[in-house]
Write an enzyme that holds these catalytic residues in place. Structure first.
Site, PDB file in Angstrom:
ATOM      1  N   ASP A 410      38.076  46.289  46.953  1.00 45.40           N
ATOM      2  CA  ASP A 410      38.762  45.830  45.754  1.00 45.40           C
ATOM      3  C   ASP A 410      38.911  44.310  45.791  1.00 45.40           C
ATOM      4  OD1 ASP A 410      40.406  46.398  43.355  1.00 45.40           O
ATOM      5  OD2 ASP A 410      42.021  45.560  44.591  1.00 45.40           O
ATOM      6  N   GLU A 439      33.864  44.167  44.534  1.00 46.65           N
ATOM      7  CA  GLU A 439      34.027  43.374  43.326  1.00 46.65           C
ATOM      8  C   GLU A 439      33.918  41.904  43.712  1.00 46.65           C
ATOM      9  OE1 GLU A 439      36.992  45.623  40.336  1.00 46.65           O
ATOM     10  OE2 GLU A 439      37.936  44.944  42.179  1.00 46.65           O
TER      11      GLU A 439
END
Length: 712
Positions: A410, A439
């Site tokens: 994340d 990400e």
């Protein structure tokens, strides 16, 4: 100078520098000195002073270096104020002096358990513990090593012993759980010692390694939230919303359609990506139905979340049931990726990190304020040696103890490149087929841009795949409803068509984002933002729903057949809706639950999804990096690509395709495409499977549709 007219605080900012902060300037030059527990006094001299946010800052030098084993006070004339931990913990010297490779946490054997915790700034440390036989807590002093690790060994079998650390930092005693807790009591009140072999489910091979050598481009990732997938009343699952719910075999809707694990098995996907399952803070584990969360608010990074366990009060239960889920998925041919959140914590002030070593594990601006690139109030500092060690230790633990197949990071752009590459090196040594993705958004954190693990650093991080926002934005448009629309919305902008050629090739090559297509995670929907169905409803409010579904199916075809790795959000294949809600991270099950009635209503579309996956997996032309990817000239409103597989040993199998033609129509009218007669065989047309030779010179591509043709 009187205490009621001036407020003062003092901080260690270096090993020979102290910063004094006052709410107004000294009227006359004060007498300044530093005194420690041993009554050793040394004078302080002011090196510089400055105004900052209506405060006066005085930088003072010590004559002798500060020793972190001592407690200090600053004497300002007759006033004595405690010296607090400041930016000293963020200096290179601190990292150099106190980095320790030792194993931390509760190290269990049946004969004894050793507790180790890192806190070089603590003046004293005690272990507070309660055994199963005792109803009261006992406190015992811990001893400190030179590197700032505090430790104690308790004799006897301490499986399921509850414990805390009681630490004296910044002149006060505070209690904290262990950041290395392998399990915790309900809601993480206490850390718990665990004899891990007792948490192994039936069939678990403790000594065996999970090795998956499937190539990344041969993978199809399906993103799942543990609770969402089984909580619906028609799921047919007994343990709704729990780890065990996804292990139940034979579950069906009232009308006989597969649900849960059976449904996942039927799709043809290769990887199940679980939204965070590490302990998070926003759901009361004792009343799990009272709140909902995606889980991106981590508290204990080594312990599973208890709200998904059938008994959150049993510290072994959450471990065993998560292992059972992972084991069951793998036994049914599905690899498991964990969504991990190391970029921030739930509440910085309450975190064990901040209680044990204030100011070390997080990034701060020049004024000493936490930076907020993550948008949740704190950014962890992966570049610091003990935070880096923590991340590597946690990843290694999840891989070795839970035998997972990969990790999705994340907000990976918050982390530094060096840490991520060290993690890849370590994890690959344990499992050469580990799948690493993240990400890569570039966020405003206090780290040099060139050191951030962002999309622009992809070529420095060859082991990682990145969520490709260029693919997402050109296929479906901006994630914001009032932003630019994408190809499937009928956007005729030539720039969109031009960029689509790049995204379909996986944005790889010398002048592109990635080294190779496998670094591109191709997606048009994920847990964040609107579902695609809801976004299309907003963008095309007056359009018939049938046409909006056709647009969504176009996005699905792009996702499955672009070079790179397809990523599907659970329910995308059956037009999942969250009733128009953009960010459902804490909304109720009525919004987030996977609606199995949609699988029934759109079973033909689900079958179509399975067919697309089957074709991609069975034909090397979509998987081989050597396949040529060429533009195919089509009329306005269309987009075409020809794939060609050069002569290889693979082509000796006559069932394999030599050429494939991908045709997309973004308009609401059919378009005619010139083809060589009797050259192409039709595989997919307008969401149906065919196997017939095209014997006409002009091929009619239906409105808002995708066609797939091939030749052997």
């Amino acid at each position: 100078m009187k205490g009621d007219t001036i407020s003062m605080s003092a901080y260690m900012d270096d090993f020979s520098m102290i910063t004094i902060v006052v709410n107004k300037p000294f009227s006359v030059s004060p007498s300044l000195s530093l005194v420690d527990d041993n009554k050793v006094v040394q004078p302080l001299t002011i090196d510089e002073q400055e105004h900052y946010h209506n405060q006066m800052i005085y930088k003072c030098r010590t004559r002798m270096p500060i020793h972190l084993k001592n407690r200090y006070w600053v004497m300002i004339n007759e006033s004595r104020i405690p010296l607090m931990i400041g930016s000293i913990v963020r200096t290179p010297k601190f990292d150099s002096l106190y980095y320790d490779e030792t194993s931390l946490g509760a190290i269990y054997t049946p004969e004894s358990t050793t507790f180790k915790v890192w806190s070089p700034v603590a003046f004293a440390m005690k272990l507070k513990y309660k055994t199963q036989k005792s109803n009261t807590f006992i406190e015992q002093k811990m001893s400190r090593t030179e590197k700032g690790v505090w430790e104690i060994t308790l004799e006897g079998d301490h499986h399921l012993t509850e414990y805390l650390f009681v630490v004296n930092v910044n002149h006060e005693w505070v209690e904290t759980t262990d950041p290395y807790s392998k399990s915790v009591t309900a809601n993480g009140v206490y850390s718990v010692v665990i004899h891990l072999p007792e948490t192994d489910p039936e069939g678990w091979n403790r000594s065996g390694k999970k090795i998956n050598l499937r190539s990344k481009t041969d993978s199809i990732i399906y993103e799942v939230h543990v609770r969402d997938l089984t909580i619906h009343s028609d799921s047919g699952v007994v343990n709704k919303g729990k780890y065990l719910g996804l292990t139940e075999l034979g579950t069906k809707t009232p009308n006989g359609f597969h649900t849960g694990l059976e449904y996942l098995k039927s799709l043809g996907i290769t990887h199940v990506q679980l939204l965070p399952v590490a302990d998070f803070g926003s759901v009361d584990e004792t009343m799990p139905d009272s709140a909902y969360n995606w889980g991106y608010d981590p508290v204990h990074f080594f312990s599973p979340e208890g709200s998904y366990a059938t008994n959150p009060y049993d510290p072994s239960c959450r471990i065993k049931e998560l292992k059972t889920l992972i084991h069951t998925l793998q036994q049914n041919g599905l690899s498991v990726i964990l969504d991990v959140v190391y970029n921030h914590v739930y509440k910085r002030e309450e975190s064990p990190f901040e209680k044990l070593v204030p100011g070390y594990f997080f990034r701060y601006d020049n004024g000493g304020n936490p930076v907020n690139g993550t948008g949740v109030g704190n950014d962890t500092a992966s570049e610091r040696k003990m935070m880096r060690k923590f991340i590597l230790d946690a990843l290694t633990y999840w891989m070795s103890e839970y035998k997972v197949d990969g990790f999705r990071f994340d907000l990976m752009g918050i982390h530094d490149v060096e840490t991520m590459n060290l993690a890849a090196e370590k994890l690959t040594s344990l499992n050469p087929g580990v799948f690493l993705l993240g990400e890569g958004w570039d966020l405003n954190t206090n780290l040099e841009p060139e050191k951030r693990a962002t999309l622009s650093s992809a070529k420095k991080m060859p082991s990682y795949s990145f969520f490709n926002d260029a693919f997402r934005d050109h296929v479906k448009g901006s994630i914001f409803p009032d932003g630019q629309s994408g190809f499937i919305n009928g956007n005729h902008d030539e720039r969109i068509k031009h960029q689509m050629k790049h995204v379909m090739r996986g944005y790889s090559g010398q002048n592109s984002t990635f080294i190779k297509p496998e670094q591109s995670i191709n997606y048009s929907e994920c847990h964040d933002n609107h579902t695609l169905f809801d976004l299309l409803s907003i963008r095309h409010p007056f359009e018939d729903e049938f046409l909006r579904r056709k647009r969504q199916q176009l996005a699905l075809a792009f996702t499955i057949f672009a070079q790179g790795v397809p990523f599907i959000h659970a329910g995308q294949e059956c037009f999942r809706t969250k009733k128009g809600e953009e960010n459902s991270y804490n909304l109720p099950d009525t919004i987030n639950a996977f609606d199995w009635n949609l699988v029934e209503s759109f079973h033909k579309e689900v079958d179509y999804f399975k067919q697309l996956i089957g074709i991609r997996k069975s034909q090397p032309i979509f998987l081989e990096s050597s396949a040529e990817f060429l533009e195919w000239i089509v009329p306005d409103g269309g987009l075409g690509f020809k794939l060609h597989l050069p002569n290889t040993d693979i082509k000796k199998d006559t069932s394999y395709w030599s050429n494939a033609l991908l045709l997309f129509n973004q308009t609401t009218k059919p378009i005619l495409i010139p083809l060589e007669k009797n050259t192409w065989t039709l595989a997919i047309e307008d969401e149906k499977y065919y196997n017939r030779l095209i014997n006409e010179d002009l091929y009619k591509l239906e409105a808002l549709s995708f066609s797939l043709l091939y030749s052997v």
